[in-house]
Design a protein around this motif. Structure first.
Motif, mmCIF file in Angstrom:
data_model
loop_
_atom_site.group_PDB
_atom_site.id
_atom_site.type_symbol
_atom_site.label_atom_id
_atom_site.label_comp_id
_atom_site.label_asym_id
_atom_site.label_seq_id
_atom_site.Cartn_x
_atom_site.Cartn_y
_atom_site.Cartn_z
ATOM 1 N N THR A 31 3.722 2.972 13.708
ATOM 2 C CA THR A 31 4.390 1.959 14.519
ATOM 3 C C THR A 31 5.338 1.122 13.677
ATOM 4 O O THR A 31 5.756 0.045 14.094
ATOM 5 N N ALA B 66 1.923 -3.601 4.466
ATOM 6 C CA ALA B 66 2.388 -4.730 5.266
ATOM 7 C C ALA B 66 3.737 -4.355 5.861
ATOM 8 O O ALA B 66 4.676 -4.005 5.137
ATOM 9 N N VAL B 67 3.814 -4.418 7.168
ATOM 10 C CA VAL B 67 5.031 -4.013 7.866
ATOM 11 C C VAL B 67 5.685 -5.246 8.453
ATOM 12 O O VAL B 67 5.052 -5.997 9.197
ATOM 13 N N ARG C 291 -2.903 -1.991 0.774
ATOM 14 C CA ARG C 291 -2.501 -2.860 1.871
ATOM 15 C C ARG C 291 -1.067 -2.510 2.232
ATOM 16 O O ARG C 291 -0.159 -2.625 1.410
ATOM 17 N N ASN D 20 -5.075 7.569 7.851
ATOM 18 C CA ASN D 20 -4.948 6.109 7.933
ATOM 19 C C ASN D 20 -3.535 5.669 7.587
ATOM 20 O O ASN D 20 -2.951 4.813 8.255
ATOM 21 N N ARG E 193 -1.205 6.537 10.370
ATOM 22 C CA ARG E 193 -1.305 5.614 11.499
ATOM 23 C C ARG E 193 -0.615 4.301 11.198
ATOM 24 O O ARG E 193 0.016 3.701 12.060
ATOM 25 N N ALA E 194 -0.779 3.837 9.965
ATOM 26 C CA ALA E 194 -0.170 2.557 9.601
ATOM 27 C C ALA E 194 1.342 2.641 9.694
ATOM 28 O O ALA E 194 2.008 1.691 10.106
ATOM 29 N N VAL F 42 2.577 -7.016 10.429
ATOM 30 C CA VAL F 42 1.350 -6.277 10.722
ATOM 31 C C VAL F 42 0.821 -5.742 9.401
ATOM 32 O O VAL F 42 1.579 -5.152 8.641
ATOM 33 N N THR F 43 -0.437 -5.983 9.127
ATOM 34 C CA THR F 43 -0.983 -5.441 7.881
ATOM 35 C C THR F 43 -2.077 -4.429 8.191
ATOM 36 O O THR F 43 -2.827 -4.573 9.148
ATOM 37 N N HIS F 44 -2.118 -3.408 7.380
ATOM 38 C CA HIS F 44 -3.168 -2.406 7.497
ATOM 39 C C HIS F 44 -3.838 -2.292 6.135
ATOM 40 O O HIS F 44 -3.166 -2.007 5.145
ATOM 41 N N ASP F 45 -5.115 -2.513 6.113
ATOM 42 C CA ASP F 45 -5.856 -2.352 4.857
ATOM 43 C C ASP F 45 -6.518 -0.994 4.870
ATOM 44 O O ASP F 45 -7.449 -0.758 5.639
ATOM 45 N N ILE F 46 -6.029 -0.106 4.030
ATOM 46 C CA ILE F 46 -6.564 1.253 4.008
ATOM 47 C C ILE F 46 -7.524 1.365 2.835
ATOM 48 O O ILE F 46 -7.112 1.235 1.678
#
Lengths: 357, 284
Positions: free
Chosen positions: B94, B116-117, B114, B87, B90-91, B129-133
């Motif tokens: 990109t 945050a890109v 979290r 995860n 993947r975050a 773009v945020t990814h919550d892992i």
């Protein structure tokens, strides 16, 4: 079109040649209408008073096989002739190549009914128009295997894309990716804040790569959850429509869109700032209050089984992969007239399978 | 318990992503241990991993411009999290042109990291773009399960051949057999062997060199007084070895392995930014 269905429907009309496809679960439909001007020569044939213009469908793979290697085609093929021979039951594709070589492909076709999803972009309450590049850049952050994505409008007007997590999946085990796009990145925005729809990414990605390659802006027309989302591309000689079913949200049937379950996100979007610092700070101030039971930000529900059963029996269509059973609130149905209000929310009848008009 | 960190430099982000990619290839789930100065990715030798274990140690200063951590308690100023490294990989995938990447431990609906890109965009504001892992917080009482493994009492320690070469050899061998024998001696020689009913293949490496291990308390390790030519060997799952080698996108500063005859192979890869140790047990 091959990303959507296995059969290519060819329908010559007075306004041009229409190529269409539908997926097995009937939750995705696309049509490409090439105006007569697109062609060097366009003869749709003649329709008599009792007969319509001939239409047919062929295997997608057979058709694609003829155009297998685009770079070499571009170099060697001068002209391509497409001829429909109803009496011989053949669709003829003739490639006139360099050095006097002519390649003739005879494809077997099947006669078919008119494939038409009923949709009306005018009836959609929300519309977004953006360069394909913007959407492609946004979609790249989601994994290629992701099935569904939710497009939402925050109260401050920012447009969000978020991967959809099924109710059955454990929320504590699934990664959630979300991104926001600013209004000024779009060419036009006419949306209702708080609205959202969830649709399948696979077919959309297909259209997106076409749009990027042809450098055309993409317009997204949508309405309430459950009603189809329509993506359109427009050009002087080409009109493209992609219609996808969206996940229906039972709550939206009784509540107005503004109170439609978008509970946790607005608090964040309100404080949304242009840079990361204030965004992260805003997150912190919202963190203390995680009120209520844990629930996904967009509490979407599936249609209850009871409502969708009748569809299944009449439809006789086995939901294909993807999308899965939740998209059964579909827009293709069997013989039903659009005027029946009772079923309007659960099933959109957008195409009639029966013969004759 | 709080954790926030920020990466601003693209080269650091790139390095960090590459390391995460390596970890993701080796472990489906692992432990992330955070201390004031370091990050550790730990995989302990559970049956689920086929007995393999991993210890990766990174100095946070090599990657992060900001790094703030408050552990579970003052005297135990550390955080242990269980997560799926894929995860995180993947975050970050990109995010390679990002202006900044922030990682934060948050607990909105359930504990997550979290990411945050902040990306450059054509509009006036940046794209975020945020990814919550999702992560699992490991309670203090279980921390003992994840201690640094000690260097085993090895029979032979040897530097590895150029990893790229080793990788391509192992990849070809993987097509023929599920198991591979690694043997080496204190004379800088290593052989990789596979044997099936139809074929046996051996690749010989020489002049590899043996790392000098100073004995810590003066006592003899089993490597001392050992005949230089005598080979220590272990038969291991070839897939595990291939995964380890496949994850190495950059040549480490030092790469070596310690072999305990017929018991375990201990790989140590040292990079500028940190170290990775991987233990593969021998098949009985």
């Amino acid at each position: 079109l091959s990303r959507i269905g296995d059969e290519l429907y060819l329908e010559p009309t007075e306004s041009g040649l229409s190529l269409r496809a539908v997926n097995s679960s009937r939750s995705a439909f696309a049509s490409f209408l090439f105006a007569p001007l697109f062609f060097q020569l366009y003869e749709p044939g003649s329709a008599g008073p009792d007969t319509e213009l001939f239409r047919c469908k062929v295997h997608m793979k057979s058709f694609l096989g003829i155009f297998r290697s685009l770079p070499s085609l571009e170099k060697s093929v001068g002209k391509c002739l497409i001829l429909l021979k109803p009496r011989a039951s053949r669709l003829v594709l003739q490639l006139h190549c360099k050095y006097g070589v002519t390649k003739t492909h005879n494809l077997a076709f099947q006669e078919c009914e008119r494939l038409q999803a009923v949709f009306d972009t005018q009836r959609c309450t929300s519309r977004l128009c953006a360069p394909a590049r913007l959407l492609a850049d946004a979609v790249v952050h989601f994994p290629p295997t992701l099935a569904e994505v939710t497009l939402g409008i925050g109260p401050s007007g920012k447009i969000s894309l978020r991967n959809y997590v099924e109710d059955e999946a454990e929320p504590s085990k699934t990664m959630v990716t979300e991104l926001w796009l600013a209004e000024d990145e779009f060419q036009s925005v006419a949306v209702a804040p708080g609205s959202h729809i969830t649709f399948c990414l696979k077919e959309f990605r297909g259209l997106l790569s076409f749009a990027e390659a042809s450098n055309l802006p993409l317009t997204i027309h949508f309405d309430e959850p459950g009603r189809p989302v329509i993506f359109t591309l427009d050009d002087t000689v080409l009109e493209v429509h992609l219609v996808l079913a969206t996940l229906s949200d039972l709550e939206s049937n009784s509540q107005s869109p503004s109170t439609n379950g978008v509970s946790h996100l607005p608090a964040l979007s309100d404080e949304f700032a242009d840079d990361l610092e204030s965004y992260m700070a805003a997150m912190e101030t919202n963190e203390g209050g995680s009120e209520g039971p844990p629930s996904p930000t967009f509490p979407l529900r599936t249609p209850q089984p009871a409502e969708s059963e009748p569809e299944e029996e009449e439809e006789g269509a086995v939901p294909g992969t993807p999308p899965h059973k939740k998209f059964r609130s579909l827009f293709f149905g069997s013989v039903m007239t659009p005027g029946r209000p009772g079923l309007a929310t659960t099933q959109e009848v957008l195409a009639e399978d029966s013969d004759g008009e | 318990m709080r954790f926030r960190a920020k990466i601003v430099d693209l080269a650091c982000l790139n390095h960090f992503s590459r390391i995460i990619n390596t970890i993701a290839k080796l472990a489906k789930t692992c432990i992330l241990r955070l201390t004031v100065c370091k990050l550790y990715f730990i995989l302990s030798d559970k049956v689920a991993n086929g007995g393999a274990s991993m210890w990766c140690e990174l100095s946070q200063g090599n990657f992060f411009d900001e790094f703030q951590m408050d552990g579970v308690a003052a005297e135990h100023n550390e955080i242990y999290l269980e997560l799926v490294p894929e995860n995180l990989s993947r975050a970050l995938k990109t995010a390679q042109s990002a202006k900044a990447v922030k990682i934060k431990l948050s607990n909105k609906h359930c504990p997550c990291l979290r990411v945050a890109v902040e990306l450059p965009s054509l509009s006036s504001s940046s794209r975020i773009v945020t990814h919550d892992i999702p992560v699992g917080v490991i309670p203090r009482r279980m921390w003992n399960d994840f201690r640094e493994p000690s260097v085993p009492d090895f029979d032979v320690s040897i530097y590895l051949p150029v990893l790229k070469t080793m990788k391509s050899v192992v990849e070809k061998m993987k097509n023929l057999s599920n198991f591979i024998v690694i043997e080496a001696n204190l004379n800088g020689e290593m052989n990789l062997k596979i044997e099936t009913d139809l074929v046996s293949v051996t690749t010989h490496f020489k002049d590899l060199g043996n790392p000098p291990w100073a004995s810590e308390d003066g006592c003899q390790s089993s490597a001392r007084g050992r005949d230089l030519e005598s080979m220590a060997e272990a038969c291991i799952d070839i897939k595990k070895l291939q995964q380890l080698l496949a994850g190495q996108q950059v040549n480490p500063t030092k790469a070596l392995c310690n072999i305990v005859h017929k018991r375990i192979v201990h790989f140590i890869l040292l990079h500028e930014e940190g170290s990775l140790q991987y233990f593969i047990p021998a098949i009985a």
